[in-house]
Design an enzyme around this catalytic site. Structure first.
Site, PDB file in Angstrom:
ATOM      1  N   CYS A   2     -24.196 -42.818   0.449  1.00 25.83           N
ATOM      2  CA  CYS A   2     -22.864 -43.388   0.535  1.00 25.83           C
ATOM      3  C   CYS A   2     -22.171 -43.167   1.864  1.00 25.83           C
ATOM      4  O   CYS A   2     -22.201 -44.046   2.682  1.00 25.83           O
ATOM      5  CB  CYS A   2     -21.972 -43.014  -0.607  1.00 25.83           C
ATOM      6  SG  CYS A   2     -20.886 -44.386  -0.837  1.00 25.83           S
ATOM      7  N   ARG A  27     -15.318 -45.919  -0.882  1.00 24.00           N
ATOM      8  CA  ARG A  27     -16.618 -46.455  -1.270  1.00 24.00           C
ATOM      9  C   ARG A  27     -17.124 -45.860  -2.583  1.00 24.00           C
ATOM     10  O   ARG A  27     -18.121 -46.310  -3.121  1.00 24.00           O
ATOM     11  CB  ARG A  27     -17.650 -46.177  -0.170  1.00 24.00           C
ATOM     12  CG  ARG A  27     -17.336 -46.860   1.153  1.00 24.00           C
ATOM     13  CD  ARG A  27     -18.318 -46.423   2.212  1.00 24.00           C
ATOM     14  NE  ARG A  27     -19.690 -46.645   1.800  1.00 24.00           N
ATOM     15  CZ  ARG A  27     -20.334 -47.797   1.906  1.00 24.00           C
ATOM     16  NH1 ARG A  27     -19.731 -48.831   2.439  1.00 24.00           N
ATOM     17  NH2 ARG A  27     -21.572 -47.915   1.492  1.00 24.00           N
ATOM     18  N   TRP A  75     -23.380 -41.111  -3.384  1.00 17.98           N
ATOM     19  CA  TRP A  75     -23.297 -41.999  -4.550  1.00 17.98           C
ATOM     20  C   TRP A  75     -24.730 -42.018  -5.058  1.00 17.98           C
ATOM     21  O   TRP A  75     -25.622 -42.557  -4.415  1.00 17.98           O
ATOM     22  CB  TRP A  75     -22.811 -43.377  -4.100  1.00 17.98           C
ATOM     23  CG  TRP A  75     -23.104 -44.509  -5.038  1.00 17.98           C
ATOM     24  CD1 TRP A  75     -24.247 -45.265  -5.102  1.00 17.98           C
ATOM     25  CD2 TRP A  75     -22.240 -45.040  -6.049  1.00 17.98           C
ATOM     26  NE1 TRP A  75     -24.131 -46.214  -6.068  1.00 17.98           N
ATOM     27  CE2 TRP A  75     -22.924 -46.113  -6.670  1.00 17.98           C
ATOM     28  CE3 TRP A  75     -20.963 -44.720  -6.502  1.00 17.98           C
ATOM     29  CZ2 TRP A  75     -22.376 -46.864  -7.710  1.00 17.98           C
ATOM     30  CZ3 TRP A  75     -20.414 -45.475  -7.530  1.00 17.98           C
ATOM     31  CH2 TRP A  75     -21.107 -46.529  -8.123  1.00 17.98           C
ATOM     32  N   ASN A 101     -28.503 -41.769   4.067  1.00 20.04           N
ATOM     33  CA  ASN A 101     -28.051 -42.907   3.259  1.00 20.04           C
ATOM     34  C   ASN A 101     -29.226 -43.855   3.126  1.00 20.04           C
ATOM     35  O   ASN A 101     -29.937 -44.088   4.116  1.00 20.04           O
ATOM     36  CB  ASN A 101     -26.918 -43.671   3.955  1.00 20.04           C
ATOM     37  CG  ASN A 101     -25.574 -43.101   3.612  1.00 20.04           C
ATOM     38  OD1 ASN A 101     -25.470 -42.133   2.861  1.00 20.04           O
ATOM     39  ND2 ASN A 101     -24.531 -43.701   4.159  1.00 20.04           N
ATOM     40  N   GLY A 102     -29.403 -44.451   1.953  1.00 19.39           N
ATOM     41  CA  GLY A 102     -30.485 -45.412   1.786  1.00 19.39           C
ATOM     42  C   GLY A 102     -31.448 -44.951   0.712  1.00 19.39           C
ATOM     43  O   GLY A 102     -31.131 -44.068  -0.098  1.00 19.39           O
ATOM     44  N   GLU A 481     -19.881 -67.537 -16.020  1.00 20.33           N
ATOM     45  CA  GLU A 481     -19.472 -66.531 -15.041  1.00 20.33           C
ATOM     46  C   GLU A 481     -18.544 -67.153 -13.985  1.00 20.33           C
ATOM     47  O   GLU A 481     -17.554 -66.534 -13.585  1.00 20.33           O
ATOM     48  CB  GLU A 481     -20.712 -65.898 -14.396  1.00 20.33           C
ATOM     49  CG  GLU A 481     -20.445 -64.863 -13.319  1.00 20.33           C
ATOM     50  CD  GLU A 481     -19.552 -63.709 -13.744  1.00 20.33           C
ATOM     51  OE1 GLU A 481     -19.284 -63.541 -14.929  1.00 20.33           O
ATOM     52  OE2 GLU A 481     -19.083 -62.985 -12.837  1.00 20.33           O
ATOM     53  N   LYS A 485     -14.674 -65.919 -13.319  1.00 19.09           N
ATOM     54  CA  LYS A 485     -14.168 -65.475 -12.010  1.00 19.09           C
ATOM     55  C   LYS A 485     -12.839 -66.164 -11.694  1.00 19.09           C
ATOM     56  O   LYS A 485     -11.906 -65.532 -11.216  1.00 19.09           O
ATOM     57  CB  LYS A 485     -15.173 -65.778 -10.878  1.00 19.09           C
ATOM     58  CG  LYS A 485     -16.391 -64.908 -10.787  1.00 19.09           C
ATOM     59  CD  LYS A 485     -16.165 -63.530 -10.238  1.00 19.09           C
ATOM     60  CE  LYS A 485     -15.846 -62.504 -11.243  1.00 19.09           C
ATOM     61  NZ  LYS A 485     -16.726 -62.058 -12.257  1.00 19.09           N
ATOM     62  N   GLU A 488     -10.099 -64.724 -13.906  1.00 21.72           N
ATOM     63  CA  GLU A 488      -9.745 -63.345 -13.537  1.00 21.72           C
ATOM     64  C   GLU A 488      -8.874 -63.278 -12.297  1.00 21.72           C
ATOM     65  O   GLU A 488      -7.878 -62.563 -12.279  1.00 21.72           O
ATOM     66  CB  GLU A 488     -11.021 -62.531 -13.256  1.00 21.72           C
ATOM     67  CG  GLU A 488     -11.774 -62.089 -14.475  1.00 21.72           C
ATOM     68  CD  GLU A 488     -13.031 -61.321 -14.091  1.00 21.72           C
ATOM     69  OE1 GLU A 488     -13.230 -60.223 -14.617  1.00 21.72           O
ATOM     70  OE2 GLU A 488     -13.830 -61.814 -13.268  1.00 21.72           O
ATOM     71  N   HIS A 504     -18.498 -83.470 -27.941  1.00 21.00           N
ATOM     72  CA  HIS A 504     -18.082 -82.985 -29.257  1.00 21.00           C
ATOM     73  C   HIS A 504     -16.693 -82.359 -29.207  1.00 21.00           C
ATOM     74  O   HIS A 504     -16.370 -81.510 -30.029  1.00 21.00           O
ATOM     75  CB  HIS A 504     -19.113 -81.988 -29.797  1.00 21.00           C
ATOM     76  CG  HIS A 504     -20.467 -82.609 -29.996  1.00 21.00           C
ATOM     77  ND1 HIS A 504     -20.702 -83.581 -30.942  1.00 21.00           N
ATOM     78  CD2 HIS A 504     -21.637 -82.443 -29.330  1.00 21.00           C
ATOM     79  CE1 HIS A 504     -21.975 -83.964 -30.875  1.00 21.00           C
ATOM     80  NE2 HIS A 504     -22.562 -83.284 -29.890  1.00 21.00           N
ATOM     81  N   LYS A 601     -11.030 -52.146 -13.904  1.00 22.57           N
ATOM     82  CA  LYS A 601     -12.427 -52.165 -13.460  1.00 22.57           C
ATOM     83  C   LYS A 601     -13.342 -51.608 -14.534  1.00 22.57           C
ATOM     84  O   LYS A 601     -14.436 -52.103 -14.759  1.00 22.57           O
ATOM     85  CB  LYS A 601     -12.553 -51.339 -12.171  1.00 22.57           C
ATOM     86  CG  LYS A 601     -13.945 -51.334 -11.570  1.00 22.57           C
ATOM     87  CD  LYS A 601     -14.279 -52.673 -10.960  1.00 22.57           C
ATOM     88  CE  LYS A 601     -15.703 -52.775 -10.473  1.00 22.57           C
ATOM     89  NZ  LYS A 601     -16.144 -54.189 -10.446  1.00 22.57           N
TER      90      LYS A 601
END
Ligand code: G6P
Length: 606
Positions: A2, A27, A75, A101-102, A481, A485, A488, A504, A601
């Site tokens: 992270c 983050r 993270w 990181n990674g 979806e 969006k 929202e 219909h 969230k």
């Protein structure tokens, strides 16, 4: 992965390291740590699970001082959040310390090899192999050792390394994971993202893959991938810290939409072998039991429910297992027919959604084998499920889910292929499908270049109160979806319908100027959807169509032709324009895109 910070200079390193980590807090992270080399050349490493505040408290009690150090917020991706899994990681003799990181893809084989050589591992992380490898290859020159190690490790990384033999130098390298460097009058600094260093340096160096940077208090020396000394250009950052946290984008949602090529690559990383086999060690324990399942369930809420509709369909198609998709709040009260021959998937970005959690417990109680597909490592759902497969979308901050959705579908494609291969179902061309998956990041980059076109489509919606989304088959999941969006973030009522159902009922609503957004990417039924579109045009609708090449789309006002990938993958491509339409509609309407009204969230209550 992270956040990373690094400092070598005339002053104490700790204040910079900690403020940098705080600047990267947005983050998300689950633990934090620092290494400081003190004036006696001793490596001092402190780590704490949870907030940076916990680390600060730990440090206060220990009076840590030193002019060189590295810091990290983690993270979790490999190994649960814990003190031991937190970075920095040190070698067994406490002479080398690293932050990473990674993802190191080949860490399991490297770890096995290092254990045979006598190295002791303290964590469950992939990152720890790096520090032991450095120890193994270090013969007095860390630059050389680092070169050797990056020729061995596969995957993505931003790495900072310190050694107490040379307590005035930080070595940094990267591949597919960002790192930014800067200078003050008296120090060299680094951070995984601009906000970490922006208060200290407005002009920064961006490293390229394979380069090595050597930082001292006086300067930074760069070497290219062929180890040639290079001069790098300083880049001026014209924006402030708040904008920097959003990667220069106007919002987290836009940043996360743009991150999709990268996070899809990360989610695929290490999960494919020889171009035609899926590697999912998470499911190996049930590999031989797979023929005994006669039914599967996908259970989720919100956006994860939409990816589930998609994933369930792909599983049925590839593995031939009858699969039911259900919203978690329905599943838990519907007395579902679930037993030990049921394979039940629970899909969640946060891994904390209360209804999904309750549904998981019920399925377990009834004897099903439960598999979680989640983004947040160590989350409640991942802990309770029998098996967990992670999406590697990274922290998703905007309330409206974007990159979690597409990475969920990527994982579901892999799962479906894994199960189909285990069941010896070979009717589909897996090599082609895997090639298609690998090509998605590049295609998405191309689609993202057409942002202005999608912005134009959003203009059509700006003053509308309602709009209609239609599609058939897998495209139905996409329009559900897409409509969610818009609802929202822009508060426009968007109704998603199976195109064949228009006649219909909903067609009664279509009138002069109605906006219809249609998706027709499935070759066997696309022409049927296009006929439905014509019916809406005949009643005055203005249509935006996402489709593939070769169909007769005459008379459609706005047609966007998607790149030609396998039909099971088109839903990932079309997700991005639909997200951007919702995003720009919200922007035109001055809505708070990252924090839409009334939404949370993570919904941890029923
Ligand atoms: C909330 C969020 C949605 C999300 C849903 C499920 O409603 O606002 O964006 O899709 O929860 O969340 P999960 O974390 O389980 O995917």
């Amino acid at each position: 992965m992270c956040g990373i910070t690094a400092y070598v200079g005339n002053d104490n390193a700790l204040p910079f390291l900690l403020q940098g980590l705080v600047k990267l807090e947005y983050r998300g992270y689950d633990s934090a740590g620092v290494t400081i080399i003190d004036s006696a050349n001793k490596i001092n490493t402190y780590k704490a699970k949870g907030r940076i505040k916990n680390l600060e408290e730990l440090l206060e009690g220990n009076h840590v001082e030193g002019k060189i150090g590295i810091g990290h917020t983690r993270w979790a991706t490999h190994g649960v959040p814990s003190n031991l899994n937190a970075h920095p990681h040190t070698n067994n003799t406490y002479t080398i310390s690293i932050v990473h990181n990674g993802i190191i893809e080949n860490y399991q084989e490297l770890k096995k090899d290092l254990i045979e050589k006598g190295y002791h591992f303290n964590s469950q992380t992939d990152s720890e192999v790096v520090v032991h490898l450095l120890d193994y290859y270090y013969h007095g020159d860390m630059h050389e050792a680092l070169k050797k190690v990056i020729s061995i490790i596969e995957g993505s990384y931003a790495l900072c390394v310190v050694h107490n033999d040379n307590p005035n130098v930080i070595y940094i390298t990267k591949k597919d994971s960002p790192i930014v460097l800067g200078r003050t009058q008296t120090a060299s600094l680094a951070g995984s993202d601009i906000p970490a260093i922006l208060d200290y340096a407005k002009d920064v160096y961006f490293m390229e893959d394979g380069e090595i940077a050597v930082l001292t208090k006086d300067d930074i020396t760069f070497y290219d991938a062929d180890d040639k000394l290079i001069q790098k250009e300083l880049i001026h950052i014209p924006y402030d810290n708040e904008a920097a946290q959003k990667g220069g984008y106007d919002s987290f949602m836009l940043k996360e939409i743009h991150e999709q090529p990268y996070v899809i690559k990360e989610t695929l990383r290490g999960r494919v072998e020889n171009g035609d086999r899926v590697v999912l060690p998470e499911l190996d324990a049930i590999h031989d039991k797979l023929p005994s399942y006669n039914k599967a369930y996908f259970v989720a809420c919100g956006t994860a429910y939409h990816s589930s509709i998609f994933g369930a369909s792909v599983l049925e198609k590839l593995a031939g297992i009858p699969t039911i998709t259900q919203v978690a709040s329905e599943f838990r009260y519907n007395d579902p027919i679930v037993d030990e021959n049921t394979l039940a998937f629970f899909v969640s970005q946060s891994g904390e959604t209360a209804d999904t959690m309750a549904a998981l417990r019920l399925a377990k109680q009834k004897g099903a084998t439960t598999i979680a597909i989640v983004n947040v490592l160590g989350s409640s759902i991942s802990r309770e499920a029998d098996y967990t497969i992670y999406t590697l979308a990274g922290p998703e901050i905007a309330v409206a889910s974007t990159k979690a959705y597409t990475t969920q579908i990527v994982v579901m494609e892999l799962v479906a292929m894994y199960i189909a291969q285990a069941l010896n179902r070979n009717s589909y061309d897996y090599r082609k499908l895997i090639e298609g998956l690998s090509s998605l990041p590049a295609y998405l980059e191309e689609i993202l270049k057409d942002e202005e076109i999608f912005k134009g489509y959003a203009k059509l919606l700006e003053h509308e109160r309602d709009c209609y989304y239609i599609g058939r088959g897998l495209d139905y999941a996409s329009v559900l979806e897409g409509a969610l969006k818009v609802k929202e973030v822009s508060y426009i009522h968007a109704d998603a319908y199976v195109a064949g159902e228009l006649k219909h009922g909903p067609i009664a609503l279509i009138e002069e100027g109605s906006i219809v957004i249609a998706v027709a990417t499935q070759p066997n039924i696309a022409s049927k959807t296009i006929s439905n579109i014509q019916e809406t045009i005949a009643r005055g609708a203005r249509v935006v169509l996402f489709t593939i090449e070769g169909l007769d789309v005459q008379g459609v006002e706005n047609t966007y032709i998607l790149p030609n990938v396998d039909q099971l993958l088109q839903g990932i491509l079309v997700a991005v324009p639909l997200q951007l339409i919702a995003y720009y509609t919200a922007v035109f309407k001055n809505c708070d895109v990252d924090k839409p009204r009334n939404l949370a969230k993570s919904v941890t209550v029923e």
